[in-house]
Scaffold this motif. Structure first.
Motif, mmCIF file in Angstrom:
data_model
loop_
_atom_site.group_PDB
_atom_site.id
_atom_site.type_symbol
_atom_site.label_atom_id
_atom_site.label_comp_id
_atom_site.label_asym_id
_atom_site.label_seq_id
_atom_site.Cartn_x
_atom_site.Cartn_y
_atom_site.Cartn_z
ATOM 1 N N GLN A 146 -2.006 6.570 -1.464
ATOM 2 C CA GLN A 146 -2.311 7.695 -0.569
ATOM 3 C C GLN A 146 -1.155 8.694 -0.580
ATOM 4 N N GLU A 159 -10.605 0.335 -1.407
ATOM 5 C CA GLU A 159 -10.489 1.554 -0.593
ATOM 6 C C GLU A 159 -11.214 2.740 -1.208
ATOM 7 N N ARG A 160 -11.955 3.414 -0.361
ATOM 8 C CA ARG A 160 -12.582 4.681 -0.730
ATOM 9 C C ARG A 160 -11.524 5.608 -1.332
ATOM 10 N N ASN A 164 -6.395 10.434 -0.222
ATOM 11 C CA ASN A 164 -6.507 9.330 -1.172
ATOM 12 C C ASN A 164 -6.023 9.773 -2.557
ATOM 13 N N ALA A 221 -2.921 -3.796 0.467
ATOM 14 C CA ALA A 221 -3.144 -3.959 1.906
ATOM 15 C C ALA A 221 -3.799 -2.697 2.439
ATOM 16 N N CYS A 222 -4.567 -2.837 3.500
ATOM 17 C CA CYS A 222 -5.190 -1.669 4.130
ATOM 18 C C CYS A 222 -5.113 -1.866 5.646
ATOM 19 N N GLY A 223 -4.320 -1.023 6.315
ATOM 20 C CA GLY A 223 -4.098 -1.193 7.756
ATOM 21 C C GLY A 223 -5.343 -0.947 8.579
ATOM 22 N N SER A 224 -6.017 0.183 8.322
ATOM 23 C CA SER A 224 -7.236 0.461 9.096
ATOM 24 C C SER A 224 -8.318 -0.563 8.742
ATOM 25 N N GLY A 225 -8.317 -1.031 7.473
ATOM 26 C CA GLY A 225 -9.281 -2.069 7.066
ATOM 27 C C GLY A 225 -9.030 -3.374 7.804
ATOM 28 N N SER A 240 -8.740 11.507 4.296
ATOM 29 C CA SER A 240 -9.218 10.472 5.220
ATOM 30 C C SER A 240 -8.679 10.756 6.627
ATOM 31 N N ASN A 283 0.912 -1.165 0.000
ATOM 32 C CA ASN A 283 0.000 0.000 0.000
ATOM 33 C C ASN A 283 0.947 1.209 0.000
ATOM 34 N N ALA A 323 -7.868 8.531 8.768
ATOM 35 C CA ALA A 323 -6.907 7.518 9.221
ATOM 36 C C ALA A 323 -6.312 6.761 8.043
ATOM 37 N N CYS A 324 -5.106 6.274 8.248
ATOM 38 C CA CYS A 324 -4.474 5.337 7.303
ATOM 39 C C CYS A 324 -3.446 4.542 8.100
ATOM 40 N N GLY A 325 -3.758 3.295 8.361
ATOM 41 C CA GLY A 325 -2.909 2.475 9.217
ATOM 42 C C GLY A 325 -1.530 2.243 8.637
ATOM 43 N N ASN A 359 -14.863 2.379 2.985
ATOM 44 C CA ASN A 359 -13.885 1.375 2.545
ATOM 45 C C ASN A 359 -14.567 0.019 2.677
ATOM 46 N N ASN A 372 -11.906 6.255 10.118
ATOM 47 C CA ASN A 372 -12.421 6.279 8.750
ATOM 48 C C ASN A 372 -13.421 5.109 8.625
HETATM 49 N N1 LIG Z 1 -8.919 4.912 1.696
HETATM 50 C C1 LIG Z 1 -8.984 5.174 3.100
HETATM 51 C C2 LIG Z 1 -7.731 5.768 3.666
HETATM 52 C C3 LIG Z 1 -6.495 4.900 3.545
HETATM 53 C C4 LIG Z 1 -6.515 3.610 4.378
HETATM 54 C C5 LIG Z 1 -5.253 2.859 4.310
HETATM 55 N N2 LIG Z 1 -4.662 2.505 3.121
HETATM 56 C C6 LIG Z 1 -4.825 2.110 5.521
HETATM 57 O O1 LIG Z 1 -3.768 1.450 5.472
HETATM 58 O O2 LIG Z 1 -5.487 2.204 6.549
HETATM 59 C C7 LIG Z 1 -10.156 6.111 3.431
HETATM 60 O O3 LIG Z 1 -10.575 6.908 2.572
HETATM 61 O O4 LIG Z 1 -10.656 6.054 4.553
#
Ligand SMILES: N[C@@H](CCC[C@H](N)C(=O)O)C(=O)O
Length: 281
Positions: free
Chosen positions: A52, A210-211, A72, A218-222, A78, A19, A80-82, A192, A159
């Motif tokens: 991002q 991802e939104r 984004n 990969a998406c950390g917050s996801g 956003s 990511n 947050a972005c983990g 997301n 987010n």
């Molecule tokens: N697309 C998300 C923000 C990014 C999340 C990300 N890649 C992560 O790792 O958490 C949003 O618009 O909320």
């Protein structure tokens, strides 16, 4: 022929499990970044290219080391972005010798630490928000069972995230289902969209549309939201490995204070500089 000396803007290109991010430091000087300019820089064909765009500003809250803003690829912001949070913590460690740091974000203060032996970064992503207004949803609904086909669950990690639990991830193409769900009227700020397959009490597979950025590696917050939703459904233990296309994160939803801890790698691909002339007029 006279050459005009141009002011180039330095950046770091980083990624967390694929990511990827452009990180620009505006702690000393602003560079005229706007959502349209960020979208142009995030373009993979005509710009630098990234999922991002991350902007560092001076912290303005007591106890914080840096204020971090996440954008984004479409220029939307956003909370947050983990994965980017781990990358910023890694940058503060390598560049400024801070093994422990506190990131000020729109989602709150996020304490982070780098393990000196493994290089892995842990970020305390704070507690999830589980009330419908906080996701947010457009109308009252049970966030553990949203009124949508497929019975997804929702949670905010700063987010908005929605998690679908599937028997087999191969049953669904996130690139087809993701954009429709991201824009569903139930999500006034879009969302997301995560697709999870529980593998055991301690592991799951996850793909996230991802939104504002599309399907990422990969998406950390996801991953945090998927683990939280899986625990709420009684599917996994409070510590869980979340395997994504780009690699795995360890997620713990801590008992007691309810904070979510995310641990994984952060990598610098290269550093460079760009010419603000590529900004759209
Ligand atoms: N697309 C998300 C923000 C990014 C999340 C990300 N890649 C992560 O790792 O958490 C949003 O618009 O909320």
């Amino acid at each position: 022929m006279a050459y005009k000396a141009r002011m180039m803007i330095p950046f770091s290109k980083m990624h967390g499990l694929g990511n990827d991010f452009v990180v620009v430091d505006e702690r000393v000087e602003r560079h005229g970044l706007t959502p349209a300019r960020i979208a142009a820089l995030a373009d993979r064909h005509r710009g630098i290219g990234c999922d991002q765009f991350v902007v560092l500003r001076p912290a303005c809250q007591a106890g914080a080391d840096v204020f971090v803003r996440f954008f984004n690829a479409d220029g939307s912001e956003s909370g947050a972005c983990g994965n980017a949070s781990r990358c910023v913590a890694d940058l503060l460690w390598r560049g400024e010798g801070r093994r422990r740091s506190v990131l000020q974000t729109r989602a709150g203060l996020l304490p982070a630490s780098v393990d000196g032996e493994t290089g892995l970064v842990t970020v305390d992503m704070g507690p999830p928000a589980l009330a419908w207004r906080d996701v947010p949803l457009a109308e009252p609904a049970d966030t553990l069972h949203l009124p949508l086909a497929g019975d997804p669950a929702a949670a905010s990690m700063g987010n908005p995230h929605v998690t679908f639990f599937l028997a087999d991830l191969l049953d669904l193409d996130p690139v087809v289902a993701g954009p429709l769900l991201e824009h569903d009227p139930l999500f006034p700020e879009r969302a997301n969209i995560g697709f999870a397959q529980v593998l055991s009490r301690a592991a799951m597979r996850l793909r996230v549309w991802e939104r504002g950025s599309g399907l990422t590696l990969a998406c950390g917050s996801g991953a945090c939201a998927a683990a939280v939703n899986a625990v709420r459904r009684g599917l996994v233990e409070r510590t869980c490995r979340v395997e994504m296309d780009g690699g795995a994160l360890s997620i713990t939803w801590r008992d007691g204070d309810g904070h979510v801890l995310m641990t994984g790698p952060a990598t610098t691909s290269f550093v460079g500089s760009f010419d603000p002339e590529i900004y759209p007029s």
